[in-house]
Design a protein around this motif. Structure first.
Motif, PDB file in Angstrom:
ATOM      1  N   ILE B 183      -0.244  31.516  10.746  1.00 61.90           N
ATOM      2  CA  ILE B 183       0.592  30.439  10.975  1.00 61.90           C
ATOM      3  C   ILE B 183       0.195  29.028  10.283  1.00 61.90           C
ATOM      4  O   ILE B 183       1.081  28.330   9.635  1.00 61.90           O
ATOM      5  CB  ILE B 183       0.786  30.199  12.433  1.00 61.90           C
ATOM      6  N   VAL B 184      -1.073  28.905  10.368  1.00 63.03           N
ATOM      7  CA  VAL B 184      -1.638  27.685   9.677  1.00 63.03           C
ATOM      8  C   VAL B 184      -1.405  27.784   8.279  1.00 63.03           C
ATOM      9  O   VAL B 184      -1.012  26.677   7.716  1.00 63.03           O
ATOM     10  CB  VAL B 184      -3.178  27.536  10.159  1.00 63.03           C
ATOM     11  N   PHE B 185      -1.718  28.851   7.638  1.00 64.22           N
ATOM     12  CA  PHE B 185      -1.353  29.006   6.202  1.00 64.22           C
ATOM     13  C   PHE B 185      -0.129  28.739   5.830  1.00 64.22           C
ATOM     14  O   PHE B 185       0.293  28.159   4.823  1.00 64.22           O
ATOM     15  CB  PHE B 185      -1.910  30.224   5.910  1.00 64.22           C
ATOM     16  N   ASP B 186       0.758  29.385   6.731  1.00 66.96           N
ATOM     17  CA  ASP B 186       2.399  29.220   6.513  1.00 66.96           C
ATOM     18  C   ASP B 186       2.675  27.703   6.462  1.00 66.96           C
ATOM     19  O   ASP B 186       3.560  27.278   5.710  1.00 66.96           O
ATOM     20  CB  ASP B 186       3.174  30.032   7.446  1.00 66.96           C
ATOM     21  N   ILE B 187       2.104  27.025   7.301  1.00 66.25           N
ATOM     22  CA  ILE B 187       2.182  25.592   7.638  1.00 66.25           C
ATOM     23  C   ILE B 187       1.916  24.859   5.987  1.00 66.25           C
ATOM     24  O   ILE B 187       2.606  24.108   5.558  1.00 66.25           O
ATOM     25  CB  ILE B 187       1.486  25.038   8.751  1.00 66.25           C
ATOM     26  N   PHE B 188       0.725  25.190   5.827  1.00 63.52           N
ATOM     27  CA  PHE B 188      -0.006  24.437   4.490  1.00 63.52           C
ATOM     28  C   PHE B 188       1.279  24.982   3.519  1.00 63.52           C
ATOM     29  O   PHE B 188       1.539  23.863   2.477  1.00 63.52           O
ATOM     30  CB  PHE B 188      -1.129  25.165   4.202  1.00 63.52           C
ATOM     31  N   GLN B 189       1.581  26.207   3.278  1.00 69.35           N
ATOM     32  CA  GLN B 189       2.621  26.463   2.424  1.00 69.35           C
ATOM     33  C   GLN B 189       3.849  25.742   2.288  1.00 69.35           C
ATOM     34  O   GLN B 189       4.264  25.255   1.447  1.00 69.35           O
ATOM     35  CB  GLN B 189       2.988  28.136   2.516  1.00 69.35           C
ATOM     36  N   GLU B 190       4.381  25.503   3.652  1.00 73.91           N
ATOM     37  CA  GLU B 190       5.397  24.962   3.885  1.00 73.91           C
ATOM     38  C   GLU B 190       5.369  23.308   3.314  1.00 73.91           C
ATOM     39  O   GLU B 190       6.355  22.625   2.694  1.00 73.91           O
ATOM     40  CB  GLU B 190       6.320  24.591   5.128  1.00 73.91           C
ATOM     41  N   LEU B 191       4.377  22.706   3.864  1.00 75.13           N
ATOM     42  CA  LEU B 191       3.925  21.295   3.563  1.00 75.13           C
ATOM     43  C   LEU B 191       3.958  21.185   1.973  1.00 75.13           C
ATOM     44  O   LEU B 191       4.107  20.215   1.259  1.00 75.13           O
ATOM     45  CB  LEU B 191       2.673  20.852   3.904  1.00 75.13           C
ATOM     46  N   SER B 192       3.406  22.080   1.047  1.00 72.89           N
ATOM     47  CA  SER B 192       3.313  22.207  -0.202  1.00 72.89           C
ATOM     48  C   SER B 192       4.670  22.290  -0.785  1.00 72.89           C
ATOM     49  O   SER B 192       5.134  21.382  -1.500  1.00 72.89           O
ATOM     50  CB  SER B 192       2.435  23.342  -0.720  1.00 72.89           C
ATOM     51  N   LYS B 193       5.396  23.303  -0.429  1.00 71.47           N
ATOM     52  CA  LYS B 193       6.509  23.651  -0.907  1.00 71.47           C
ATOM     53  C   LYS B 193       7.797  22.420  -0.765  1.00 71.47           C
ATOM     54  O   LYS B 193       8.406  21.853  -1.584  1.00 71.47           O
ATOM     55  CB  LYS B 193       7.170  25.044  -0.515  1.00 71.47           C
TER      56      LYS B 193
END
Ligand SMILES: Nc1ncnc2c1ncn2[C@@H]1O[C@H](COP(=O)(O)OP(=O)(O)OP(=O)(O)O)[C@@H](O)[C@H]1O
Ligand SMILES: [Mg+2]
Lengths: 419, 226
Positions: B183-193
């Motif tokens: 979940i946390v990683f996905d959040i980082f991905q989303e923030l980045s993208k």
């Protein structure tokens, strides 16, 4: 904005540990309560004891003293001017105790700006005749009204009416101790003998109680006229001029000046009663010392709670610093906590101190020595409350300063690494 | 040039306790705007040490550090605090939430410190961030009533509150189970993208690292791949 934020953080940290902070605050409350009560009480006591003297002692007293002449005839001889002259066995001249020109002097003094009032007095050495025994005594001849106005004479007349002294011819108000020795009741007639052998019958119209036993055993009061008659002197006869000043602190200066001006002995109240001032200041000093000691102990309480809080809140301090709060901000947060404890505890302390003082003020305190005092004396000087407030803030500030400086120096890296 | 968010030049650091050991040896690299960079390497190779230096919390080093075009050398403690507040968002292995405050207030704190917006606005923004992380329902709870994964998400929201130029993380998923890490990683991905957020994340999880834009690999205080 920043300060508001910091205070809100202080508040939250404080409320999260409200039990400990309450204990620390109670420490401050207790010490301030004691500080206020102690000072109010001690100061009340001081005022009372000072009042014994200050109310009834002239600020400046002018009188003649029997003493050998400072200049012997030989000193006036120009021929021996540059010699050392030794005269042995010098005796005082047969000079009267009377103040010459007292009427004119008093008129002049009454017009002096610095003078609140002037009252003449005659001191007469007498013997109270009780059966076969003669008791030594002193009769003070006074201007009854002036004496009452300036020296609260009425307050010390515990039985009888003071004004009778003026209205009844040949009357006397006896010292309580003297009256007891003579078994003289009000209305009785007693007999006194002067040092020159004159006798006079005087009617007792009241008792006088100064609070100082030794004085009450000896002193009595009569009107000027009665005393002059007793001594066989004219109605210009006055031995003392008592002066009350507007500002008591100027007494030494005024005394010096008047003594020189009228060529009389002049003594000021400070010189006459220096021992009382020493007693007062020692008592104040003790109260302050005790109060401050209590406060310092309370300060350590605050120091402890803050240290503990900082130890517990290491993580919070670390993250605050990591997210942009500076060391100063952190310091302010903890100083804020200390000051809140100090202020809250201090204010309660002032209230409790006031309450406790009022309580003491109600406690009956009857002593034969102090006729006008019915309860324990309390001085409600706002100065004590101000000092109490300042002390509580200053001590809590310092108690908070050292722990909070420690908190400001916490290195977030060390904390975060440690996890 | 203006694309460079963070630039490290010849950064070296030694510990002197009990004997002098050099931990970082002339580390040089740059991070561009919008990049999602991960740092990997064996335990003890100096990743955390480097991150603390980059985050301005550790000032005891040699070399040059530039963040958002500003030199960090010779800045005072209070000035560095301002830089951290305004430009950097942190996520650590541990969440470091203050239990005396609600979740919402925790997120707001760095924003209140910055004082760029009025209180209401900051509150609103904090809600927005919590919404991005899917935990707006927990806003008014105290942090100790949240699960580990939720707490870490609150910590991320807090890191985002001042719209920092870069988010730094030191093993932000280290304390989480597989699912929460995802979940946390996905959040980082989303923030980045979606938000073009620049990220620099230290991790042990190679799978995680593989999915970032760029991997910086360290060994014995040196960068061996970037
Ligand atoms: N305060 C210190 N004093 C001395 N040596 C230290 C100190 N802090 C860290 N070190 C050493 O510096 C080296 C690098 O530590 P660092 O925490 O950066 O490693 P890391 O790459 O983050 O490891 P991990 O992956 O386990 O977190 C380690 O060998 C550690 O022992
Ligand atoms: Mg590490």
């Amino acid at each position: 904005m920043n300060l508001k934020l910091l205070t809100s953080i202080s508040k939250s940290l404080l409320l999260a540990r409200w039990k400990q902070t309450l204990v620390a605050a109670i420490g401050v409350t207790f010490s301030i309560t004691m500080f206020i009560t102690l000072l109010s009480f001690m100061s009340g006591l001081n005022d009372l004891l000072d009042g014994l003297i200050v109310n009834r002692t002239p600020h400046v007293r002018l009188y003649n003293e029997i003493q050998p002449s400072k200049k012997q005839p030989i000193d006036l001889n120009s021929e021996y001017k540059n010699h050392y002259n030794f005269v042995s066995s010098v005796k005082p001249k047969n000079e009267l105790l009377q103040i010459q020109n007292s009427g004119a002097i008093m008129q002049m003094l009454k017009h002096d700006e610095r003078v609140l009032g002037v009252a003449p007095k005659i001191t007469a050495q007498v013997f109270y005749n009780v059966g076969n025994i003669d008791l030594t005594g002193v009769i003070n001849g006074i201007d009854v009204e002036a004496e009452n106005r300036l020296f609260l004479f009425k307050d010390y007349v515990t039985a009888g009416n003071y004004i009778d002294l003026k209205n009844t011819p040949n009357s006397i108000i006896l010292g309580k101790g003297a009256a007891e020795k003579m078994l003289a009741n009000i209305g009785d007639v007693i007999q006194v003998t002067t040092t020159k052998g004159e006798r006079l019958q005087l009617k007792v119209v009241g008792y006088f109680q100064s609070g100082l036993q030794d004085i009450d055993k000896v002193q009595s009061y009569a009107s000027m006229a009665t005393t002059q008659k007793l001594l066989g002197e004219s109605n210009a006869y006055v031995t003392d001029i008592q002066i009350k000043l507007k500002d008591i602190l100027t007494a030494p200066k005024v005394a010096k000046e008047l003594g020189k001006l009228f060529d009389l002995e002049a003594i000021d109240i400070q010189t006459a009663n220096s021992q009382f001032e020493t007693g007062s200041s020692v008592r104040s000093l003790i109260s302050y010392a005790v109060g401050i000691t209590l406060l310092i102990v309370a300060g350590f309480g605050i120091y402890n709670i803050l240290n503990m809080m900082i130890y517990e809140k290491m993580d919070s301090i670390a993250i605050l610093k990591a997210t942009g709060f500076s060391g100063k901000d952190v310091q302010k947060i903890f100083i804020g906590i200390a000051l809140t404890i100090g202020l809250f505890g201090g204010m309660l302390g002032l209230l409790f101190g006031f309450g406790l003082s009022q309580l003491i003020d109600q406690i009956p305190f009857n002593t034969a020595a102090l006729p006008t005092v019915k309860t324990y004396p309390i001085n409600y000087n706002p100065k004590f409350y101000l000092i109490g407030t300042i002390f509580s803030i200053v001590t809590t500030y310092f108690a908070g300063y050292f722990p909070s400086r420690k908190a400001s120096k916490i290195d977030p890296v060390v904390i975060i690494r440690g996890k | 040039m203006s694309n460079i968010i963070l630039s490290a030049k010849n950064i070296s650091k030694s510990f002197h306790d009990p004997v002098t050991v050099q931990i970082l040896k002339e580390v040089t690299f740059t991070i561009n705007k919008g990049e999602f960079v991960s740092v990997i390497g064996k335990s003890g190779c100096g990743k955390s040490t480097l991150l603390y230096i980059l985050s301005t919390m550790d000032t005891d080093y040699e070399g040059e550090l530039q963040i958002d075009g500003m030199m960090m050398a010779n800045k005072k403690e209070a000035e560095l605090a301002v830089v951290r507040n305004e430009k950097i968002g942190f996520v650590f292995q541990f969440h470091y939430l203050l239990n005396e405050f609600t979740v919402l207030r925790n997120v707001m704190l760095p924003g209140l410190k910055l004082g760029k917006y009025p209180f209401k606005e900051i509150e609103h923004r904090a809600y927005e961030k919590l919404k991005i992380l899917g935990i707006e329902k927990e806003a008014l709870k105290p942090p100790n009533q949240l699960s580990g994964g939720q707490k870490q998400r609150v910590a991320i929201a807090r890191a985002l509150i001042n719209d920092p130029v870069i988010i730094m993380g030191d093993e932000p998923t280290g304390n989480l189970d597989k699912k929460n890490s995802e979940i946390v990683f996905d959040i980082f991905q989303e923030l980045s993208k979606e938000f073009k957020q620049t990220l620099l994340i230290v991790t042990h999880d190679n799978e995680f690292a593989e999915r970032t834009n760029r991997i910086i690999e360290m060994e014995d205080g040196r960068i061996i791949r970037m």
